[in-house]
Motif scaffolding. Sequence first.
Motif, PDB file in Angstrom:
ATOM      1  N   THR A 112      -3.612 -11.705  -0.638  1.00 40.66           N
ATOM      2  CA  THR A 112      -4.311 -10.919  -1.638  1.00 40.66           C
ATOM      3  C   THR A 112      -4.900  -9.700  -0.933  1.00 40.66           C
ATOM      4  OG1 THR A 112      -4.910 -12.964  -2.795  1.00 40.66           O
ATOM      5  CG2 THR A 112      -6.105 -10.962  -3.420  1.00 40.66           C
ATOM      6  N   PHE A 113      -4.733  -8.523  -1.514  1.00 37.14           N
ATOM      7  CA  PHE A 113      -5.204  -7.304  -0.868  1.00 37.14           C
ATOM      8  C   PHE A 113      -5.429  -6.225  -1.907  1.00 37.14           C
ATOM      9  CE2 PHE A 113      -0.642  -7.523  -0.917  1.00 37.14           C
ATOM     10  CZ  PHE A 113      -0.261  -6.291  -1.427  1.00 37.14           C
ATOM     11  N   GLN A 114      -6.124  -5.196  -1.516  1.00 40.37           N
ATOM     12  CA  GLN A 114      -6.291  -4.018  -2.352  1.00 40.37           C
ATOM     13  C   GLN A 114      -5.117  -3.082  -2.081  1.00 40.37           C
ATOM     14  OE1 GLN A 114      -8.690  -3.315  -4.755  1.00 40.37           O
ATOM     15  NE2 GLN A 114      -9.176  -5.475  -4.414  1.00 40.37           N
ATOM     16  N   GLY A 115      -4.475  -2.626  -3.118  1.00 42.10           N
ATOM     17  CA  GLY A 115      -3.370  -1.695  -2.957  1.00 42.10           C
ATOM     18  C   GLY A 115      -3.838  -0.415  -2.285  1.00 42.10           C
ATOM     19  N   VAL A 116      -2.909   0.226  -1.598  1.00 45.18           N
ATOM     20  CA  VAL A 116      -3.212   1.465  -0.890  1.00 45.18           C
ATOM     21  C   VAL A 116      -2.284   2.579  -1.377  1.00 45.18           C
ATOM     22  CG1 VAL A 116      -4.053   0.228   1.159  1.00 45.18           C
ATOM     23  CG2 VAL A 116      -1.660   0.930   1.052  1.00 45.18           C
ATOM     24  N   SER A 117      -2.588   3.804  -0.974  1.00 41.42           N
ATOM     25  CA  SER A 117      -1.765   4.956  -1.353  1.00 41.42           C
ATOM     26  C   SER A 117      -0.425   4.925  -0.618  1.00 41.42           C
ATOM     27  CB  SER A 117      -2.492   6.261  -1.010  1.00 41.42           C
ATOM     28  OG  SER A 117      -2.561   6.409   0.400  1.00 41.42           O
ATOM     29  N   ARG A 118       0.521   5.653  -1.129  1.00 47.30           N
ATOM     30  CA  ARG A 118       1.823   5.764  -0.454  1.00 47.30           C
ATOM     31  C   ARG A 118       1.649   6.268   0.968  1.00 47.30           C
ATOM     32  NH1 ARG A 118       6.318   8.148  -4.738  1.00 47.30           N
ATOM     33  NH2 ARG A 118       6.082   6.457  -6.237  1.00 47.30           N
ATOM     34  N   GLU A 119       0.824   7.284   1.132  1.00 51.59           N
ATOM     35  CA  GLU A 119       0.627   7.885   2.452  1.00 51.59           C
ATOM     36  C   GLU A 119       0.078   6.865   3.450  1.00 51.59           C
ATOM     37  OE1 GLU A 119      -0.610   9.231  -0.465  1.00 51.59           O
ATOM     38  OE2 GLU A 119       1.075  10.612  -0.656  1.00 51.59           O
ATOM     39  N   THR A 120      -0.891   6.068   3.027  1.00 50.15           N
ATOM     40  CA  THR A 120      -1.474   5.050   3.904  1.00 50.15           C
ATOM     41  C   THR A 120      -0.451   3.966   4.230  1.00 50.15           C
ATOM     42  OG1 THR A 120      -3.671   5.459   3.009  1.00 50.15           O
ATOM     43  CG2 THR A 120      -3.328   3.351   4.117  1.00 50.15           C
ATOM     44  N   ALA A 121       0.274   3.518   3.230  1.00 52.03           N
ATOM     45  CA  ALA A 121       1.240   2.431   3.413  1.00 52.03           C
ATOM     46  C   ALA A 121       2.403   2.815   4.317  1.00 52.03           C
ATOM     47  CB  ALA A 121       1.774   1.970   2.059  1.00 52.03           C
ATOM     48  N   LEU A 122       2.771   4.089   4.343  1.00 51.68           N
ATOM     49  CA  LEU A 122       3.959   4.504   5.095  1.00 51.68           C
ATOM     50  C   LEU A 122       3.875   4.218   6.592  1.00 51.68           C
ATOM     51  CD1 LEU A 122       5.109   7.725   3.274  1.00 51.68           C
ATOM     52  CD2 LEU A 122       6.357   5.571   3.520  1.00 51.68           C
ATOM     53  N   SER A 123       2.698   3.959   7.112  1.00 52.07           N
ATOM     54  CA  SER A 123       2.598   3.584   8.529  1.00 52.07           C
ATOM     55  C   SER A 123       3.202   2.202   8.774  1.00 52.07           C
ATOM     56  CB  SER A 123       1.141   3.608   8.990  1.00 52.07           C
ATOM     57  OG  SER A 123       0.404   2.580   8.353  1.00 52.07           O
ATOM     58  N   LYS A 124       3.474   1.466   7.701  1.00 49.54           N
ATOM     59  CA  LYS A 124       4.056   0.119   7.804  1.00 49.54           C
ATOM     60  C   LYS A 124       5.452   0.076   7.185  1.00 49.54           C
ATOM     61  CE  LYS A 124       0.312  -1.653   9.570  1.00 49.54           C
ATOM     62  NZ  LYS A 124       0.235  -1.992  10.965  1.00 49.54           N
ATOM     63  N   PHE A 125       6.235   1.144   7.380  1.00 50.24           N
ATOM     64  CA  PHE A 125       7.619   1.192   6.883  1.00 50.24           C
ATOM     65  C   PHE A 125       8.434   0.314   7.816  1.00 50.24           C
ATOM     66  CE2 PHE A 125      11.326   4.180   5.669  1.00 50.24           C
ATOM     67  CZ  PHE A 125      11.567   3.460   4.510  1.00 50.24           C
ATOM     68  N   GLU A 126       8.791  -0.877   7.375  1.00 48.95           N
ATOM     69  CA  GLU A 126       9.225  -1.947   8.269  1.00 48.95           C
ATOM     70  C   GLU A 126      10.555  -2.573   7.886  1.00 48.95           C
ATOM     71  OE1 GLU A 126       5.980  -4.727   7.657  1.00 48.95           O
ATOM     72  OE2 GLU A 126       7.107  -5.761   6.092  1.00 48.95           O
ATOM     73  N   CYS A 127      11.121  -3.269   8.868  1.00 46.40           N
ATOM     74  CA  CYS A 127      12.268  -4.143   8.630  1.00 46.40           C
ATOM     75  C   CYS A 127      12.184  -5.290   9.626  1.00 46.40           C
ATOM     76  CB  CYS A 127      13.588  -3.394   8.724  1.00 46.40           C
ATOM     77  SG  CYS A 127      13.960  -2.759  10.355  1.00 46.40           S
ATOM     78  N   HIS A 128      13.052  -6.268   9.418  1.00 44.18           N
ATOM     79  CA  HIS A 128      13.037  -7.480  10.234  1.00 44.18           C
ATOM     80  C   HIS A 128      14.440  -7.762  10.745  1.00 44.18           C
ATOM     81  CE1 HIS A 128       9.136  -7.845   8.380  1.00 44.18           C
ATOM     82  NE2 HIS A 128       9.714  -7.777   7.196  1.00 44.18           N
ATOM     83  N   ASP A 129      14.525  -8.307  11.947  1.00 42.50           N
ATOM     84  CA  ASP A 129      15.826  -8.630  12.534  1.00 42.50           C
ATOM     85  C   ASP A 129      16.234 -10.079  12.306  1.00 42.50           C
ATOM     86  OD1 ASP A 129      15.783  -6.046  13.487  1.00 42.50           O
ATOM     87  OD2 ASP A 129      15.683  -6.591  15.597  1.00 42.50           O
ATOM     88  N   LYS A 130      15.257 -10.982  12.251  1.00 41.57           N
ATOM     89  CA  LYS A 130      15.544 -12.421  12.245  1.00 41.57           C
ATOM     90  C   LYS A 130      15.215 -13.109  10.933  1.00 41.57           C
ATOM     91  CE  LYS A 130      14.344 -12.578  17.131  1.00 41.57           C
ATOM     92  NZ  LYS A 130      13.331 -13.027  18.083  1.00 41.57           N
ATOM     93  N   ASN A 131      14.654 -12.369   9.993  1.00 41.02           N
ATOM     94  CA  ASN A 131      14.231 -12.973   8.729  1.00 41.02           C
ATOM     95  C   ASN A 131      14.613 -12.118   7.538  1.00 41.02           C
ATOM     96  OD1 ASN A 131      12.392 -15.408   9.379  1.00 41.02           O
ATOM     97  ND2 ASN A 131      11.675 -13.825  10.782  1.00 41.02           N
ATOM     98  N   ILE A 132      14.787 -12.802   6.417  1.00 44.21           N
ATOM     99  CA  ILE A 132      14.914 -12.179   5.109  1.00 44.21           C
ATOM    100  C   ILE A 132      13.567 -12.388   4.427  1.00 44.21           C
ATOM    101  CG2 ILE A 132      16.053 -12.308   2.854  1.00 44.21           C
ATOM    102  CD1 ILE A 132      18.475 -13.568   4.393  1.00 44.21           C
ATOM    103  N   ASP A 133      13.048 -11.368   3.793  1.00 47.82           N
ATOM    104  CA  ASP A 133      11.805 -11.494   3.023  1.00 47.82           C
ATOM    105  C   ASP A 133      12.131 -11.665   1.551  1.00 47.82           C
ATOM    106  OD1 ASP A 133      10.110 -11.030   5.159  1.00 47.82           O
ATOM    107  OD2 ASP A 133       9.328  -9.130   4.400  1.00 47.82           O
TER     108      ASP A 133
END
Length: 150
Positions: free
Chosen positions: A52-73
């Motif tokens: 559970t979290f408070q949503g953030v702006s696009r600009e703030t969230a973009l620091s966590k533009f992510e992917c995974h090598d070993k897992n599917i989300d």
Amino acid sequence: MIIDTLENASKYFSIHPCFKEAFEFIKNHNNFEKTEDGTVGDFENVKAFVATFQGVSRETALSKFECHDKNIDIQYCIKGKETFGWKSRQKCVLPNGDYNSEKDVRFFNDAPDFFFELAKDQFAIFFPEDVHVPMIGAGEIKKLVLKIKI
């Protein structure tokens, strides 16, 4: 990437041997809205946790533009509306740090190609080739994330 509603989840069971178990876990859980944050399931090749979290702006969230090598989300919306950004990993050319094998995450500084929103009972499936940015929104967002080992 797949975006759909929980009622259609059975269409994706054949994609990965753990998808049936993962989606049945979601469907059979009593009430995720009342579930406290943290790990709620840790079974063979699948780890599930509520956040559970408070949503953030696009600009703030973009620091966590992510992917995974070993897992599917599988990211399932319990409450609120969450916006995600997405881009194909093949098109990402601006790494943001090194791969973290302990957390199975790598970040990029690229911009998403598009954004989409999930509401209650909708989910997105992100494969290793899907770079995504979560947690964009206004107000409280509650979700279930299932990490499925490839």
